[in-house]
Design a protein around this motif. Sequence first.
Motif, PDB file in Angstrom:
ATOM      1  N   HIS A 195      -8.895  11.728   3.985  1.00  0.00           N
ATOM      2  CA  HIS A 195     -10.044  11.835   3.107  1.00  0.00           C
ATOM      3  C   HIS A 195     -11.315  11.312   3.773  1.00  0.00           C
ATOM      4  O   HIS A 195     -11.976  10.411   3.282  1.00  0.00           O
ATOM      5  CB  HIS A 195      -9.789  11.095   1.791  1.00  0.00           C
ATOM      6  N   VAL A 196     -11.635  11.892   4.932  1.00  0.00           N
ATOM      7  CA  VAL A 196     -12.804  11.483   5.686  1.00  0.00           C
ATOM      8  C   VAL A 196     -14.019  12.221   5.171  1.00  0.00           C
ATOM      9  O   VAL A 196     -13.974  13.408   4.893  1.00  0.00           O
ATOM     10  CB  VAL A 196     -12.613  11.807   7.190  1.00  0.00           C
TER      11      VAL A 196
ATOM     12  N   LEU B  66       8.109  13.355  -8.796  1.00  0.00           N
ATOM     13  CA  LEU B  66       6.908  12.527  -8.694  1.00  0.00           C
ATOM     14  C   LEU B  66       5.675  13.391  -8.859  1.00  0.00           C
ATOM     15  O   LEU B  66       5.742  14.623  -8.817  1.00  0.00           O
ATOM     16  CB  LEU B  66       6.880  11.792  -7.352  1.00  0.00           C
ATOM     17  N   ASN B  67       4.546  12.715  -9.042  1.00  0.00           N
ATOM     18  CA  ASN B  67       3.257  13.388  -9.164  1.00  0.00           C
ATOM     19  C   ASN B  67       2.271  12.661  -8.257  1.00  0.00           C
ATOM     20  O   ASN B  67       2.168  11.431  -8.310  1.00  0.00           O
ATOM     21  CB  ASN B  67       2.778  13.358 -10.625  1.00  0.00           C
ATOM     22  N   VAL B  68       1.549  13.406  -7.407  1.00  0.00           N
ATOM     23  CA  VAL B  68       0.674  12.773  -6.413  1.00  0.00           C
ATOM     24  C   VAL B  68      -0.714  12.430  -6.946  1.00  0.00           C
ATOM     25  O   VAL B  68      -1.522  11.829  -6.225  1.00  0.00           O
ATOM     26  CB  VAL B  68       0.528  13.664  -5.152  1.00  0.00           C
ATOM     27  N   ASN B  69      -1.015  12.794  -8.178  1.00  0.00           N
ATOM     28  CA  ASN B  69      -2.324  12.463  -8.738  1.00  0.00           C
ATOM     29  C   ASN B  69      -2.529  10.951  -8.802  1.00  0.00           C
ATOM     30  O   ASN B  69      -1.644  10.210  -9.233  1.00  0.00           O
ATOM     31  CB  ASN B  69      -2.477  13.040 -10.148  1.00  0.00           C
ATOM     32  N   HIS B  70      -3.701  10.495  -8.375  1.00  0.00           N
ATOM     33  CA  HIS B  70      -4.092   9.074  -8.466  1.00  0.00           C
ATOM     34  C   HIS B  70      -3.105   8.158  -7.747  1.00  0.00           C
ATOM     35  O   HIS B  70      -2.807   7.059  -8.217  1.00  0.00           O
ATOM     36  CB  HIS B  70      -4.217   8.638  -9.926  1.00  0.00           C
ATOM     37  N   THR B  71      -2.578   8.597  -6.606  1.00  0.00           N
ATOM     38  CA  THR B  71      -1.574   7.794  -5.904  1.00  0.00           C
ATOM     39  C   THR B  71      -2.017   7.344  -4.520  1.00  0.00           C
ATOM     40  O   THR B  71      -1.275   6.626  -3.856  1.00  0.00           O
ATOM     41  CB  THR B  71      -0.262   8.593  -5.731  1.00  0.00           C
TER      42      THR B  71
ATOM     43  N   ARG C  74      -2.744   6.419   2.137  1.00  0.00           N
ATOM     44  CA  ARG C  74      -1.423   6.980   1.930  1.00  0.00           C
ATOM     45  C   ARG C  74      -1.129   7.130   0.443  1.00  0.00           C
ATOM     46  O   ARG C  74      -1.671   6.411  -0.386  1.00  0.00           O
ATOM     47  CB  ARG C  74      -0.350   6.090   2.573  1.00  0.00           C
ATOM     48  N   SER C  75      -0.240   8.055   0.156  1.00  0.00           N
ATOM     49  CA  SER C  75       0.213   8.272  -1.214  1.00  0.00           C
ATOM     50  C   SER C  75       1.537   7.553  -1.414  1.00  0.00           C
ATOM     51  O   SER C  75       2.498   7.785  -0.679  1.00  0.00           O
ATOM     52  CB  SER C  75       0.388   9.773  -1.482  1.00  0.00           C
ATOM     53  N   LYS C  76       1.568   6.657  -2.383  1.00  0.00           N
ATOM     54  CA  LYS C  76       2.789   5.921  -2.712  1.00  0.00           C
ATOM     55  C   LYS C  76       3.018   6.021  -4.223  1.00  0.00           C
ATOM     56  O   LYS C  76       2.781   5.083  -4.979  1.00  0.00           O
ATOM     57  CB  LYS C  76       2.680   4.465  -2.279  1.00  0.00           C
ATOM     58  N   PRO C  77       3.480   7.178  -4.659  1.00  0.00           N
ATOM     59  CA  PRO C  77       3.615   7.412  -6.099  1.00  0.00           C
ATOM     60  C   PRO C  77       4.843   6.764  -6.706  1.00  0.00           C
ATOM     61  O   PRO C  77       5.847   6.516  -6.027  1.00  0.00           O
ATOM     62  CB  PRO C  77       3.729   8.943  -6.178  1.00  0.00           C
ATOM     63  N   GLN C  78       4.771   6.485  -7.987  1.00  0.00           N
ATOM     64  CA  GLN C  78       5.973   6.115  -8.734  1.00  0.00           C
ATOM     65  C   GLN C  78       6.866   7.351  -8.758  1.00  0.00           C
ATOM     66  O   GLN C  78       6.374   8.478  -8.853  1.00  0.00           O
ATOM     67  CB  GLN C  78       5.593   5.694 -10.149  1.00  0.00           C
ATOM     68  N   PHE C  79       8.171   7.171  -8.653  1.00  0.00           N
ATOM     69  CA  PHE C  79       9.049   8.337  -8.665  1.00  0.00           C
ATOM     70  C   PHE C  79      10.280   8.082  -9.522  1.00  0.00           C
ATOM     71  O   PHE C  79      10.722   6.944  -9.699  1.00  0.00           O
ATOM     72  CB  PHE C  79       9.463   8.739  -7.235  1.00  0.00           C
TER      73      PHE C  79
ATOM     74  N   GLU D 126      -0.663  15.438  -1.027  1.00  0.00           N
ATOM     75  CA  GLU D 126      -1.897  14.998  -1.690  1.00  0.00           C
ATOM     76  C   GLU D 126      -3.113  15.414  -0.872  1.00  0.00           C
ATOM     77  O   GLU D 126      -4.119  15.862  -1.432  1.00  0.00           O
ATOM     78  CB  GLU D 126      -1.863  13.477  -1.872  1.00  0.00           C
ATOM     79  N   HIS D 127      -3.028  15.284   0.453  1.00  0.00           N
ATOM     80  CA  HIS D 127      -4.166  15.638   1.301  1.00  0.00           C
ATOM     81  C   HIS D 127      -4.430  17.139   1.279  1.00  0.00           C
ATOM     82  O   HIS D 127      -5.578  17.583   1.193  1.00  0.00           O
ATOM     83  CB  HIS D 127      -3.905  15.166   2.732  1.00  0.00           C
ATOM     84  N   ILE D 128      -3.363  17.938   1.340  1.00  0.00           N
ATOM     85  CA  ILE D 128      -3.501  19.388   1.245  1.00  0.00           C
ATOM     86  C   ILE D 128      -4.135  19.772  -0.095  1.00  0.00           C
ATOM     87  O   ILE D 128      -5.005  20.652  -0.167  1.00  0.00           O
ATOM     88  CB  ILE D 128      -2.124  20.066   1.414  1.00  0.00           C
TER      89      ILE D 128
END
Length: 261
Positions: free
Chosen positions: A45-46, A123-128, A150-155, A243-245
């Motif tokens: 996310h640059v 899992l859901n990558v929103n807000h992670t 990095r994305s570290k979602p609850q799963f 998430e980045h894609i």
Amino acid sequence: MNSLKTATLRFANLASSATGALGKRDFTRSLWHMTKTPADAVGDHVTVLNVHKPSINCTCGCNVHTKGERELVEFLTEEILAERKVQKGKTVPTTLDGFSVKLTGSEVELSKQTDKEKVIISLNVNHTVDSEQEPEINPNADKPELGEMRSKPQFEVDIVKGNTTLSFTCSYLEGEAQEGEYNDVFSIDEMSIYEGEWNEKIYAVAGDVLDGYLYDLLMNLLEEKGISNEFAEKLSDLATAHEHISYIALLEKLSKFTGSK
């Protein structure tokens, strides 16, 4: 003092209150937007600052778009190019350690079927997305040091046998384990077991009130089903890539929407 440095100093003065009022991702991303350029892009996310004045005439040669729309499209063009450079062709795998991977928007589902049972991870990558480290604010520096985002979602982990489901809600642990502590990457937040479909009436127990030995046995059970610390790290890699894609796709849709006549 240039405007970029002034903006960074102003943000540094508000850091103590901002981190309390905002989420960690908001704080990090705001700094990210102020400091990154294509030459030093090293994380997700640059954002590239458009330091030159936007063109007066619309790039498509019409007089339909407003000044704000033109500036936004010009910025997004540079932003998308920078994000693609950071992405470096990363893709989401179709399988992960024997689990098949299915993507539906921001949702990710991994599943593995055996003769006895089916294991489903969702899992859901929103807000992670979060940075690996808190940015270090130095008022005398032009820009702060930022960790990788990095994305570290609850799963959720569902182990299904027939009509019965043993369900776990898990989340990634923050920070590094201290000496004498377990080096678990994730923890069990909640556990339940039920027949048929889940509903809100089903009893669930929090992981932190479970008997310590029982908790360890359940973590061992998850590891036997393939959900180990190593797998959790790979799952975070997968979520980060997706998430980045998704973020780049959102920018492209925004650019197309703003630039349309």
